[in-house]
Write a protein that holds these residues in place. Sequence first.
Motif, PDB file in Angstrom:
ATOM      1  N   LYS A   1       0.845  -1.190   0.000  1.00  0.00           N
ATOM      2  CA  LYS A   1       0.000   0.000   0.000  1.00  0.00           C
ATOM      3  C   LYS A   1       0.881   1.241   0.000  1.00  0.00           C
ATOM      4  O   LYS A   1       1.911   1.284   0.676  1.00  0.00           O
ATOM      5  CB  LYS A   1      -0.916   0.016   1.228  1.00  0.00           C
ATOM      6  CG  LYS A   1      -1.928  -1.123   1.258  1.00  0.00           C
ATOM      7  CD  LYS A   1      -2.885  -0.967   2.430  1.00  0.00           C
ATOM      8  CE  LYS A   1      -3.954  -2.046   2.418  1.00  0.00           C
ATOM      9  NZ  LYS A   1      -4.941  -1.856   3.506  1.00  0.00           N
TER      10      LYS A   1
ATOM     11  N   SER B   1      -3.107   0.256  -3.715  1.00  0.00           N
ATOM     12  CA  SER B   1      -2.763  -1.022  -3.085  1.00  0.00           C
ATOM     13  C   SER B   1      -2.621  -2.092  -4.157  1.00  0.00           C
ATOM     14  O   SER B   1      -3.217  -1.996  -5.236  1.00  0.00           O
ATOM     15  CB  SER B   1      -3.827  -1.441  -2.065  1.00  0.00           C
ATOM     16  OG  SER B   1      -5.051  -1.737  -2.704  1.00  0.00           O
TER      17      SER B   1
ATOM     18  N   ASN C   1      -4.517   7.070  -2.810  1.00  0.00           N
ATOM     19  CA  ASN C   1      -4.182   5.823  -2.127  1.00  0.00           C
ATOM     20  C   ASN C   1      -4.195   4.663  -3.118  1.00  0.00           C
ATOM     21  O   ASN C   1      -5.115   4.545  -3.940  1.00  0.00           O
ATOM     22  CB  ASN C   1      -5.181   5.544  -0.999  1.00  0.00           C
ATOM     23  CG  ASN C   1      -5.148   6.614   0.076  1.00  0.00           C
ATOM     24  OD1 ASN C   1      -4.090   6.929   0.602  1.00  0.00           O
ATOM     25  ND2 ASN C   1      -6.303   7.185   0.391  1.00  0.00           N
TER      26      ASN C   1
ATOM     27  N   THR D   1       0.730   5.848  -0.604  1.00  0.00           N
ATOM     28  CA  THR D   1      -0.055   7.072  -0.729  1.00  0.00           C
ATOM     29  C   THR D   1       0.831   8.181  -1.272  1.00  0.00           C
ATOM     30  O   THR D   1       1.976   8.339  -0.840  1.00  0.00           O
ATOM     31  CB  THR D   1      -0.626   7.502   0.635  1.00  0.00           C
ATOM     32  OG1 THR D   1      -1.476   6.470   1.138  1.00  0.00           O
ATOM     33  CG2 THR D   1      -1.425   8.793   0.513  1.00  0.00           C
TER      34      THR D   1
END
Length: 408
Positions: free
Chosen positions: A250, A292, A290, A252
């Motif tokens: 993940k 992932s 964001n 950001t």
Amino acid sequence: TVQYSVCGNSETHSVTMQNSNCWELNGNAQWITVGGQNCIQLTAEVNNQTGCSWDENVINFNNDFTLSLDYYFGNNFNGADGTTFTFQPNPGACGIAGGQLGAGGITNSLVVEFDTYDNDFPTHVVDISPDHIAVEVDGDLLNSTHLCGPIAALPSSASIDDGLIHSVNIDWNATTQVLSIFFDGNLRLSCNYDFITNVFGGDNTVYWGATAATGGLNNQQYFCPQTVTFLPAELISFTNECEEDVSYLKWTTASEDRVDYFELESTTNGFVFQTIGKVKAAGTSTELQNYSLPIEESNFKRYFRIKTVDIDGQEEISDLIAEQSCHSTKFIETYRFENNTLEFSNTNEFWHFELQTTAGQKVNFTEHFDGSMTELQTNQLAGGIYFLTIFNAQTNEKQMVRVYHSIR
């Protein structure tokens, strides 16, 4: 005032650009060829000229960047007046001649000046005697208070209108808000300031380019476009997390500037990297984004990094992070690995084992199982970290455990 655009069209403008940028030319600025290279002449050896040139691609002060230009300041030590490296919001702008160097009067501007004429000898309220560098803001280059500087352009205080090409690099660190000016490879001036808030009126994207001027004295002054290096995304977090026994990478970003995609890579040794996935980026954004990517766990301890690639192929590589195990139940909770013997509790006769070094080299051993304990007897091993992989033949599960071998 002459104003026109040049975008590398050789048929229309008799110019072939050496890069993909387009430049807006204002005032007396014009394209010239120097040694087979396309350069932009800002002023000729003529009094009272002003030339300005702006890259038509805005630059984002929320991101780190490096800009490089080759400047020619003339070959007349008694000439004038100098050039600037300027950031401002208007691609059609061009300022005042003479000591204002073509940037005076341009509002909301950040100006790095390369001044080749001492305008106030002997008082030196504004200038200093050597050809010098200073940082000015908001279009006032003849003030007595410089934001940063002035300092001699060369450590020797020699003149820079010496008939030679001089390299200028401008580095911006968006995190520390430090602008660093390198002249001929030497760091000459650093300036710490919130330009977005205090100069650009809160706008993080501005145009950049060069200006120059002559007054009662003159010099030919030109620059040759070189390279622009952008860091395409501001990465604020990168983690490996578990969700219901599934491993995810993940990350950001706080901002993105023409980012094409993110390429996720893994390594076991820090030297050889393997691509494990690609994720399309938002593109250009000033908001949090964001991302992932689910990944399969490996038999080996891995480390991950992100390669950010923009639409021009420019790359930025993140720091490494370590892989996390997402198995909710560990096959073995405790072990002892001393003096070439690895022991751990085990009541499963269907378990099979593999022992490897951190470099992936297989370690031979003999196995003993008594129904409650497993003992792996190896040959002479060095102390340190090894990886034990456990295979469950009943469930087809496998798990890798990091074990430490001690010599006593």
